[in-house]
Scaffold this active site. Structure first.
Site, PDB file in Angstrom:
ATOM      1  N   THR A   9       0.933  -1.150  -0.068  1.00  0.00           N
ATOM      2  CA  THR A   9       0.061   0.110  -0.048  1.00  0.00           C
ATOM      3  C   THR A   9       0.936   1.112   0.090  1.00  0.00           C
ATOM      4  O   THR A   9       1.922   1.238   0.406  1.00  0.00           O
ATOM      5  CB  THR A   9      -0.847  -0.006   1.081  1.00  0.00           C
ATOM      6  OG1 THR A   9      -0.101   0.108   2.424  1.00  0.00           O
ATOM      7  CG2 THR A   9      -1.788  -1.131   1.114  1.00  0.00           C
ATOM      8  N   ASP A  10       0.233   2.386  -0.511  1.00  0.00           N
ATOM      9  CA  ASP A  10       0.835   3.633  -0.312  1.00  0.00           C
ATOM     10  C   ASP A  10       0.435   4.546   0.976  1.00  0.00           C
ATOM     11  O   ASP A  10      -0.275   4.078   1.935  1.00  0.00           O
ATOM     12  CB  ASP A  10       0.653   4.535  -1.518  1.00  0.00           C
ATOM     13  CG  ASP A  10      -0.957   4.761  -1.787  1.00  0.00           C
ATOM     14  OD1 ASP A  10      -1.875   4.494  -0.750  1.00  0.00           O
ATOM     15  OD2 ASP A  10      -1.303   4.766  -3.119  1.00  0.00           O
ATOM     16  N   ALA A  11       1.051   5.646   1.033  1.00  0.00           N
ATOM     17  CA  ALA A  11       0.610   6.525   1.998  1.00  0.00           C
ATOM     18  C   ALA A  11      -1.117   6.776   2.500  1.00  0.00           C
ATOM     19  O   ALA A  11      -1.415   7.131   3.474  1.00  0.00           O
ATOM     20  CB  ALA A  11       1.114   7.837   2.125  1.00  0.00           C
TER      21      ALA A  11
ATOM     22  N   GLY B 188      -3.108   4.351   2.098  1.00  0.00           N
ATOM     23  CA  GLY B 188      -3.635   3.006   2.535  1.00  0.00           C
ATOM     24  C   GLY B 188      -4.187   2.066   1.580  1.00  0.00           C
ATOM     25  O   GLY B 188      -4.947   1.178   1.800  1.00  0.00           O
ATOM     26  N   VAL B 189      -3.943   2.579   0.383  1.00  0.00           N
ATOM     27  CA  VAL B 189      -4.474   1.571  -0.816  1.00  0.00           C
ATOM     28  C   VAL B 189      -3.369   1.159  -1.662  1.00  0.00           C
ATOM     29  O   VAL B 189      -2.260   1.581  -1.376  1.00  0.00           O
ATOM     30  CB  VAL B 189      -5.429   2.248  -1.862  1.00  0.00           C
ATOM     31  CG1 VAL B 189      -6.748   3.020  -1.025  1.00  0.00           C
ATOM     32  CG2 VAL B 189      -4.815   3.673  -2.406  1.00  0.00           C
TER      33      VAL B 189
END
Length: 148
Positions: free
Chosen positions: A14-16, A18-19
């Protein structure tokens, strides 16, 4: 049956926000591709380590229909198709539950690694394409019967 691969989304995917980071969807699809090769008996170490023939990706894209989150249990459906004597394409559906969350495509060209020139697909790849094509066709026939 079409080749399917299961993957649980991890925090590292995930990225910052949250996905799942967009490029990681392609990495997950590539895991499915590798597993499909291994399933038909292709030795992955030989396939990827100093081969005389390689299959680089020359095009890739992903369409997203819903976010993917850490903990999601994905099913990746893989459908390869030969495009020409030296090219093939792999279509992927990334499914969460019963929902298609993303679709991806990778296009590959077969090259001689010593000359870096296009060459005919070897027999083991034609067999892999045929095995997975037959599986995808039977799934499509079943789906069409279910909708009638």
């Amino acid at each position: 049956m079409a080749f399917t691969y299961k993957h649980t989304v991890r925090f590292r995917d995930t990225d910052a926000a949250g996905v799942v980071y967009f490029a990681n969807v392609l990495a997950i699809c590539h895991e499915a591709y590798e597993e499909s090769l291994a399933t038909v008996g292709i030795n992955l170490k030989e396939f990827f380590t100093n081969p005389s023939i390689a299959f680089p990706i020359v095009h890739a894209n992903v369409d997203f229909f819903r976010p993917l989150y850490s903990g999601d249990n994905l099913v990746i459906r893989l459908i390869p198709q030969q495009l020409s004597g030296d090219r093939f394409e792999v279509s992927y559906e990334v499914v969460v539950g019963e929902v298609v969350a993303a679709k991806a495509i990778t296009r590959h060209v077969c090259i001689d690694t010593s000359t870096r020139t296009k060459t005919e697909l070897p027999e083991h790849m034609k067999q892999w394409l045929e095995t997975n094509r037959k599986g995808a066709e039977s799934v499509e026939r079943r789906k069409s019967r279910e909708t009638l």
